[in-house]
Design a protein around this motif. Structure first.
Motif: not given
Length: 172
Positions: A94-99
């Motif tokens: 989730h942290r990677r995708v939001l970028w």
């Protein structure tokens, strides 16, 4: 930096519940035996797990999976296991995708949808002795669900984008 970055309002838990209920009702529609019909519950589950991992997690995924098991009249726990693993892997990325932009996000969530479909067909082939492989067109559901990702992102984040008090002199 050609597009503005919005400061999103907090999400309303009732809106999350409404989106799950609406996705569940969309899965109720009589699509027939058409291949490529998206799994709306999986789409909404991955979206909210990525955007709100503290509010929607593995417990919600398990409950929605059990509801889908009852709806589909299949072996109890098949969708529950698949949605639980889907939620787990969505939380891990989730942290990677939001970028990324929505189209690039779709490329990141495509393997999740493909994995869930592969897991579901593998479980059916293992459990049911008379089951057969439905063909490669079966995996079109993952492609269609992934194609709906940018639309779902726009619709599900729309209530959070509105300003509480609109001010024309405020830049954000």
């Amino acid at each position: 930096m050609t597009h503005p970055h919005y400061i999103l309002l907090p999400v309303n838990p009732l809106f999350i519940a409404f989106s799950f209920a609406f996705a569940f009702l969309l899965n109720f529609l009589p699509w027939g035996s058409a291949m490529g019909v998206p799994d709306f519950v999986a789409l909404v589950l991955v979206f909210w797990t990525i955007h709100q991992p503290r509010k929607v997690g593995i417990g919600v995924a398990f409950a929605m999976g059990l509801l889908m098991d009852v709806h589909d009249a299949i072996h109890l726990g098949e969708n529950a296991l698949a949605y639980t693993l889907l939620s787990y892997f969505a939380i891990t990325i989730h942290r990677r995708v939001l970028w990324f932009a929505p189209l690039t996000q779709a490329l990141h969530v495509f393997p999740l949808f493909l994995f869930v479909q592969s897991l579901q067909i593998a479980l059916r082939l293992i459990v049911a002795p008379d089951a057969h492989f439905p063909g490669w067109l079966y995996f079109a559901q993952s492609l269609v669900t992934t194609a709906l990702w940018p639309i779902a992102g726009y619709l599900l984040l729309a209530p959070q984008r509105r300003a509480i008090d609109k001010d024309d002199t405020r830049p954000i």
